[in-house]
Design a protein around this motif. Sequence first.
Motif: not given
Length: 297
Positions: A161-171
């Motif tokens: 498995f490749a696991l991603y934890s993220l925090h991105l800006p939205g529209y």
Amino acid sequence: MNKAHFIKSILFAGLIIPGFTFSLFAEPAKKDQSSTTKLRVIAYNVACGQWASPERIAEELKSLKPDIVLLSEVPIANRGKKVKDWSQRMADALGLPHVQVGNSSSAGHKDSDLSGDYNGKYKSILSRTPLSKGKNFLPEGSGWARASALRVETKIAGRKFALYSLHLPGYAHNKRQPSKIEAWQGSKHKSLADQINSEDASYDIIVGGDFNEWTDGLVMKSFAESTQLKNSVTPHSIDHILYSTKRPITLLDVKRDWGPKNQNDKNLKSDGCLSDHPWIYCEFEIPVATASKSRKK
């Protein structure tokens, strides 16, 4: 031998005729050789620990028995502070032995936790299985700088498995409001989608965190379509867990929960909601790869 004794002998011994066999006992059912395992995943924006300690948060999540926890807006120890890592404290409280913490704070923010010993908005991953090859990915695109995703690898039930934890800006975080198509094409979400699409095909993918985009919006729909990941969250939400379905995996349960409900009284803080985000919980069922299957390319 009398007639009754003769019939009884046939019933117990079985009568064999060329090409046919009659027996009193049915053929035993063949056992199902396949087996499955449960995988429980949580994605949670912990709001820098401003409203609750890692132990308090773990107390709320413990009954869910998570195997993987994908955290965003995680604080790290202030320089010079000889304190235990915030994510490690939460992992210890949840009984998860493996932790990796990213090295990029969203938008460079330095918001402090309750104690004042920690600050920042980093990403971390807690796991029951060993984690390796931790790497930070800073996607390009519109919105605030230093948005990031932490990627790690693990093996569960014989599958990679490749696991991603993220925090991105939205529209909504863009100063200039582009069209919806421009919002996707110029988004950090598309950049992250391109990164996920470059993954080795032998890996299953789980991506979770604060996307700052609504479930039914163009950006989230485009992200799922581009990566061919399935979004487990159907209600109106900006927090999501997505997963690949190219190999067998079944979503058994999904929950979205705020925890304690005193969020309107800001003076309560740690006695109220644990964060200004709900956590997302998913329970999956996946087949266990056998030794022979795992050797196949």
